[in-house]
Design a protein around this motif. Structure first.
Motif, PDB file in Angstrom:
ATOM      1  N   GLN A 233       0.840  -1.189   0.000  1.00  7.02           N
ATOM      2  CA  GLN A 233       0.000   0.000   0.000  1.00  7.02           C
ATOM      3  C   GLN A 233       0.879   1.244   0.000  1.00  7.02           C
ATOM      4  O   GLN A 233       1.880   1.321   0.716  1.00  7.02           O
ATOM      5  N   LEU A 234       0.476   2.217  -0.806  1.00  5.69           N
ATOM      6  CA  LEU A 234       1.240   3.452  -0.922  1.00  5.69           C
ATOM      7  C   LEU A 234       0.284   4.606  -1.063  1.00  5.69           C
ATOM      8  O   LEU A 234      -0.680   4.542  -1.822  1.00  5.69           O
ATOM      9  N   SER A 235       0.524   5.676  -0.313  1.00  3.65           N
ATOM     10  CA  SER A 235      -0.232   6.910  -0.474  1.00  3.65           C
ATOM     11  C   SER A 235       0.749   8.049  -0.325  1.00  3.65           C
ATOM     12  O   SER A 235       1.186   8.359   0.793  1.00  3.65           O
ATOM     13  N   ALA A 236       1.158   8.643  -1.441  1.00  3.38           N
ATOM     14  CA  ALA A 236       2.217   9.651  -1.422  1.00  3.38           C
ATOM     15  C   ALA A 236       1.780  10.877  -2.200  1.00  3.38           C
ATOM     16  O   ALA A 236       1.339  10.784  -3.354  1.00  3.38           O
ATOM     17  N   VAL A 237       1.925  12.063  -1.574  1.00  3.36           N
ATOM     18  CA  VAL A 237       1.582  13.325  -2.232  1.00  3.36           C
ATOM     19  C   VAL A 237       2.609  13.606  -3.304  1.00  3.36           C
ATOM     20  O   VAL A 237       3.815  13.466  -3.096  1.00  3.36           O
ATOM     21  N   LEU A 238       2.140  14.009  -4.481  1.00  7.91           N
ATOM     22  CA  LEU A 238       3.019  14.346  -5.594  1.00  7.91           C
ATOM     23  C   LEU A 238       3.358  15.821  -5.535  1.00  7.91           C
ATOM     24  O   LEU A 238       2.496  16.654  -5.233  1.00  7.91           O
ATOM     25  N   LYS A 239       4.578  16.152  -5.857  1.00  6.20           N
ATOM     26  CA  LYS A 239       4.960  17.565  -5.908  1.00  6.20           C
ATOM     27  C   LYS A 239       4.576  18.127  -7.261  1.00  6.20           C
ATOM     28  O   LYS A 239       4.503  17.412  -8.260  1.00  6.20           O
ATOM     29  N   GLU A 240       4.326  19.427  -7.299  1.00  5.65           N
ATOM     30  CA  GLU A 240       3.981  20.094  -8.555  1.00  5.65           C
ATOM     31  C   GLU A 240       5.254  20.427  -9.312  1.00  5.65           C
ATOM     32  O   GLU A 240       6.252  20.827  -8.737  1.00  5.65           O
ATOM     33  N   ASP A 241       5.228  20.263 -10.656  1.00  8.58           N
ATOM     34  CA  ASP A 241       6.378  20.634 -11.473  1.00  8.58           C
ATOM     35  C   ASP A 241       6.460  22.149 -11.592  1.00  8.58           C
ATOM     36  O   ASP A 241       5.462  22.826 -11.547  1.00  8.58           O
TER      37      ASP A 241
END
Length: 241
Positions: A233-241
């Protein structure tokens, strides 16, 4: 529970493709559409109202604390976020989703919760999942390295022959994850993580972790998705480019 979203917003959720819904300031569901209720295994979409992520009938409940942290981040910052989520949903089916979360406002402009939208990317995990992996927080990624659009799934992404465990380790190392996080994700001890780290340094002729990251990125391992990633299980916030 006090009504906080309009019939028009509910109708919009029901009409749009993908998983849609809204939560209040305590991360209790105000409404979800049928696509979301089917995803998490509820018999009827209205059954979600008043529940939280901890109450879901599938194994995503194990990551409920992360979902609620993301909700708080959106409400406190008044900014939208995107997160990569890989979980066993209804019927224990592993799927990969990109979930977008935005502030939910009332008529007077006050933030009273969050709105979320989930897009299924499981069927094209090699391409689409690979294309967004670089958006994870790569603390050690050299800025001069530009990732290509070609990705692979398996136990190796370059010239070094890696075991499945080493491949998984390297995936998380390249995304700035620390020993305790990796140990928790892979269900191994901190010491085992450190032993694999030393093995990776030897295979990449690296003197330190920074050298390992630099070499692995240059050899294309940032473009590699370990096959067994779809078992964690993975829940990771993505950074904006």
């Amino acid at each position: 529970m006090e009504e906080k979203i309009s019939p028009q917003l509910k109708a919009a959720f029901d009409a749009m493709p993908g998983c849609w819904g809204a939560k209040d300031s305590n991360s209790a569901f105000l409404y979800v559409n049928r696509s979301y209720s089917d995803l998490i295994g509820l018999k009827h979409h209205m059954d979600a109202v008043g529940m939280t992520d901890f109450d879901m009938p599938c194994d995503t409940a194990a990551c409920a604390h992360l979902f609620q942290e993301h909700d708080k981040q959106v409400m406190s910052s008044a900014q939208s976020i995107k997160a990569l989520d890989i979980h066993p949903f209804a019927n224990n089916q592993w799927r990969a989703y990109i979930f977008s979360k935005s502030p939910l406002y009332c008529e007077n402009g006050k933030i009273i919760g969050t709105i979320f939208h989930g897009e299924d990317i499981t069927s094209s995990k090699v391409l689409e999942l690979g294309l967004i992996l670089h958006q994870l927080d790569l603390h050690n990624k050299p800025k001069k390295i530009q990732l290509s659009g070609t990705y692979s799934i398996g136990s190796g992404g370059g010239i070094a022959k890696l075991t499945e465990r080493e491949s998984e380790m390297l995936f998380f190392i390249l995304r700035g994850k620390q020993t305790k996080y990796i140990a928790q994700m892979l269900k191994i001890s901190d010491r085992t993580v450190e032993k694999h780290m030393e093995s990776l340094k030897i295979k990449f002729s690296a003197l330190c972790k920074a050298d390992l990251v630099d070499c692995a990125v240059k050899l294309g391992y940032s473009n590699h998705i370990p096959e067994r990633l779809f078992s964690y299980q993975l829940s990771a916030v993505l950074k904006e480019d």
